[in-house]
Design an enzyme around this catalytic site. Structure first.
Site: not given
Ligand SMILES: O=C[C@H](O)COP(=O)(O)O
Length: 334
Positions: A166, A234, A270
């Site tokens: 991430d 995300k 996300k």
């Protein structure tokens, strides 16, 4: 209503060799800027009204039971504290594998999300459970470090076995319009995620939407990340307010839907940070279904980055199963 609630159609496995620039828009700085600034503007009032409307949909009985299990399977169970310890990560990993030890029918979470120095601990604790190890990297959460340091951060996590990285984008560069710098970093991180023989770490690109100021910027950053080869986009690090919101996630879901139409390639989404209740999780699932479509109702394509949501989902599952709440002391505290 969250429908259809039958198992979603089988989607392709996320690609480990996603092409960068599939639309051929990044050949020069000027063409990249032209493309991003040529995206249609977001109607702020319209997006917020639509998100508010989707958030009022009622999901009950069988559909709710399905949604609860799906949401559990989508949780990236996260701990990102300076005070994290190997013991905490081992406990979190055990919880991700078997969220409700009193109920064998309870599915596992999708992943455990930790800082790079705790990847090896999580990897060992999760073993062959199928629960992934996600690691934040690239000088998370600010992203304020030299590129070689960010890449070393990623390389360490990948070497220790992270299944997913991430990364944060350089919001400073994005906000001054240096889209090339943001894109080049994403491409460079993606290269470090590659492993010999495949099994590349999947790349989630964190936009930190709370710092992007406008929905137009969220749309541009989404397309920029997908152009750079993101497997997921995300919303947030969880360290900046506002973190995930339903309207921002709606804009990102439109982006992945439109990117798939344009390129044939599916990208996951996300939302992360501040999602703590089952009620909120269900609002997100309804929005996924309505905006991107049922193909995204799968942990391969939609995740919740959350530290405490899982507990509330477990309490609601127990309520549906037994008819009463067991109380918060029935689930482990995060
Ligand atoms: O990525 C997830 C966040 O860091 C966790 O945020 P949360 O504690 O608000 O659930």
């Amino acid at each position: 209503m969250l429908a259809p609630m039958a198992a979603p159609p089988t989607a392709a496995t996320p690609s480990s060799a996603a092409p960068t620039d599939p639309l051929g828009v990044a050949g020069s700085d000027a063409s990249l800027r032209r493309f991003l600034h040529g995206l249609p503007g977001v109607d702020q009032v319209g997006v917020e009204a639509r998100a508010a409307g989707l958030g009022t949909r009622s999901v009950k009985t069988t559909a709710k039971a399905y949604a609860l299990d799906l949401a559990v399977r989508m949780v990236d169970l996260t701990t990102l504290e300076g005070a994290d310890t190997p013991g905490k990560v081992r406990a979190l990993s055990a919880k991700a594998v078997r969220p409700d030890p009193t109920d064998a029918s309870c599915p596992a979470a999708a992943a455990v999300c930790v800082y790079p120095d705790l990847v090896a601990t999580a990897k060992q604790a999760l073993g062959s459970s199928g629960v992934k190890v996600a690691s934040v990297a690239t000088a998370f959460p600010s992203g304020r470090a030299a590129l070689d340091l960010k890449l070393a951060d990623v390389a360490n996590a990948v070497a220790d076995g992270a299944d997913e990285i991430d990364m944060v984008i350089d919001r400073g560069a994005f906000l001054v319009g240096d889209y090339r710098r943001v894109l080049d970093e994403i491409v460079a991180v993606r290269e470090v995620c590659a492993r010999p023989g495949g099994h590349d770490a999947h790349l989630k690109v964190i936009l930190e939407t709370g710092e992007l100021a406008t929905y137009d910027n969220v749309r541009r950053a989404s397309w920029l990340a997908m152009t750079g080869g993101a497997d997921f986009i995300k919303t947030s690090t969880g360290k900046v307010q506002p973190a995930a919101t339903l309207p921002v996630t709606l804009v990102m879901l439109e982006a992945v839907r439109d990117f798939r139409r344009a390129t044939g390639r599916m990208i996951g989404v996300k939302p992360a940070g501040g999602i703590r209740t089952t009620k909120d999780a269900i609002k997100y699932l309804v929005t996924v279904n309505e905006v991107a479509g049922p193909d995204w109702l799968d942990p391969d394509w939609f995740r919740f980055g959350a530290s405490s949501l899982l507990n509330d989902l477990l309490l609601q599952r127990q309520k549906m199963r037994t008819g009463h709440y067991s109380g918060p002391d029935h689930v482990t505290l995060d």
